[in-house]
Design a protein around this motif. Structure first.
Motif, short mmCIF file in Angstrom:
data_model
loop_
_atom_site.label_atom_id
_atom_site.label_comp_id
_atom_site.label_asym_id
_atom_site.label_seq_id
_atom_site.Cartn_x
_atom_site.Cartn_y
_atom_site.Cartn_z
N GLY A 89 5.86 -7.63 -6.32
CA GLY A 89 6.60 -8.67 -5.62
C GLY A 89 6.52 -8.54 -4.11
N ASP A 90 5.34 -8.19 -3.60
CA ASP A 90 5.11 -8.07 -2.16
C ASP A 90 5.90 -6.90 -1.56
N HIS A 91 5.91 -5.80 -2.26
CA HIS A 91 6.57 -4.59 -1.77
C HIS A 91 5.51 -3.58 -1.38
N TRP A 92 5.54 -3.11 -0.12
CA TRP A 92 4.52 -2.21 0.40
C TRP A 92 5.13 -0.83 0.66
N PRO A 93 4.85 0.15 -0.20
CA PRO A 93 5.44 1.49 -0.03
C PRO A 93 4.49 2.50 0.61
N LEU A 97 0.30 2.73 8.56
CA LEU A 97 -1.11 3.00 8.80
C LEU A 97 -1.98 2.42 7.69
N ALA A 98 -1.58 2.61 6.44
CA ALA A 98 -2.34 2.05 5.32
C ALA A 98 -2.35 0.53 5.37
N CYS A 99 -1.25 -0.07 5.80
CA CYS A 99 -1.18 -1.52 5.94
C CYS A 99 -2.23 -2.01 6.94
N ARG A 100 -2.27 -1.37 8.08
CA ARG A 100 -3.24 -1.77 9.11
C ARG A 100 -4.67 -1.56 8.63
N LEU A 101 -4.92 -0.45 7.92
CA LEU A 101 -6.26 -0.16 7.44
C LEU A 101 -6.72 -1.19 6.42
N VAL A 102 -5.84 -1.57 5.48
CA VAL A 102 -6.21 -2.53 4.45
C VAL A 102 -6.51 -3.89 5.07
N THR A 168 3.99 -3.37 9.23
CA THR A 168 4.98 -3.50 8.17
C THR A 168 6.28 -4.03 8.76
N GLY A 169 7.10 -4.60 7.92
CA GLY A 169 8.40 -5.13 8.33
C GLY A 169 9.32 -5.22 7.14
N CYS A 177 3.93 -5.83 4.09
CA CYS A 177 2.78 -5.63 4.98
C CYS A 177 2.30 -6.99 5.42
N TYR A 178 2.55 -7.34 6.69
CA TYR A 178 2.16 -8.66 7.18
C TYR A 178 0.64 -8.77 7.22
N ASP A 179 0.16 -9.94 6.84
CA ASP A 179 -1.28 -10.18 6.77
C ASP A 179 -1.86 -10.37 8.16
N LEU A 180 -1.38 -11.36 8.89
CA LEU A 180 -1.92 -11.67 10.21
C LEU A 180 -1.19 -10.89 11.29
#
Length: 328
Positions: A89-93, A97-102, A168-169, A177-180
């Motif tokens: 459900g759009d949960h980023w644990p 750093l992993a968010c930015r890399l992906v 992230t937010g 993890c925000y896309d743009l």
């Protein structure tokens, strides 16, 4: 549609407090990304293995295709994190750093694929329209590797800001993890996003169309060389034109159209949240099409490089024989 933590939209500013209800992502993205992972990972590994095992027959087109498969492979390796994220459900644990890399890997694969497909198309154009030109014959594989190095540098420079803007937010009491970019940076992201679309998509697309227009005009002429070899070259060029055009039409065009529209609406002040949500849904609904290029690219390899077509058992036999020789 919800408002984040009960805040209200400030007058005269882009709406940064809208929180979208995007339940469709849980239904759409995990299955699509799973298919891309399951199909794209072995297909691209197979392409890389076949090209590496055929080093003596390595052409410039094969060099570009090898780098294209490497870009797709890097992206496929990042998909398990996205599959888990959207399935929850759009949960980023996984951390910032992993968010930015992906996010960086997605756009690096996207624009790397566009540029390598453009290189392949330009190489085919030179081979058909200017086969005897001395400036076409110089360099060989060395020139192709230099071009690939330049492409990787350009792609890294183009897409590095995505790793800076992505973050992230907290929304609905969970980490996302925000896309743009975070909504508060929408106006700052807008110029970069538009420039990335123009430089990373429109210009290569225009170059590719120019190559294929010249190529089609040459293939339609009746005064060219005759014989089975010439006919095979024409057929191969025509197959590649169709497959590359299909890849652009399916993977890249819808994504960039909806992304551009969403960027324009998102950075405009006073837009109602339901309108924003509709444009966001259209944009995020085309992300699977963009991801599909990781599967379409190996198909392009199959259709355009006839001498690299191998039965699966033949490739496995070669790999097994090589491993056995190394083990002795």
């Amino acid at each position: 549609m919800e408002w984040d933590n009960g805040t209200i939209q400030a007058q005269g500013l882009p709406p940064t407090t809208c929180v979208y209800r995007e339940d469709f992502k849980r239904l759409l993205l995990p299955p699509v990304y799973s298919v891309v992972l399951v199909a794209g990972l072995p297909l691209n590994l197979c392409v890389i293995a076949q090209i590496c095992l055929s080093r003596r027959a390595l052409t410039r087109t094969a060099v570009y295709t090898l780098n294209l498969a490497l870009a797709d492979l890097l992206y496929a390796c990042s998909l398990p994190l996205l599959i888990y994220n959207y399935a929850q459900g759009d949960h980023w644990p996984f951390g910032d750093l992993a968010c930015r890399l992906v996010r960086f890997l997605f756009y690096a694969n996207l624009h790397g694929s566009i540029l390598f497909l453009t290189c392949i198309s330009f190489q085919r154009y030179l081979g058909i329209c200017h086969p005897l030109a001395p400036w076409h014959k110089r360099g060989g594989r060395r020139a192709a590797w230099l071009v690939c190095g330049a492409v990787w540098l350009v792609v890294t420079a183009q897409c590095m800001p995505t790793a800076i803007f992505a973050a992230t937010g907290i929304q609905r009491n969970r980490t996302v993890c925000y896309d743009l970019s975070p909504p508060s940076l929408a106006a700052h992201y807008m110029p970069y996003g538009m420039a990335l679309t123009v430089i990373g998509f429109l210009l290569p697309f225009a170059a590719l169309l120019a190559c294929y227009c010249c190529l089609a005009r040459r293939l339609c002429r009746q005064d060219g060389p005759a014989g089975p070899v010439a006919q095979e070259r024409r057929s191969k060029a025509a197959r590649m034109a169709v497959v590359v055009a299909a890849a652009f039409a399916i993977s890249f065009l819808p994504f960039h159209i909806t992304k551009t529209a969403y960027l324009a609406v998102r950075s405009t002040s006073g837009v109602p949240c339901p309108v924003l949500e509709a444009f966001a849904a259209a944009y995020k609904g085309t992300r699977p099409f963009a991801s599909a290029n990781s599967v379409l690219d190996p198909i392009l390899f199959y259709f355009t490089l006839h001498k690299f077509r191998r039965r699966p058992h033949e490739l496995i036999w070669k790999l097994t024989a090589k491993w056995q020789r190394q083990g002795r």
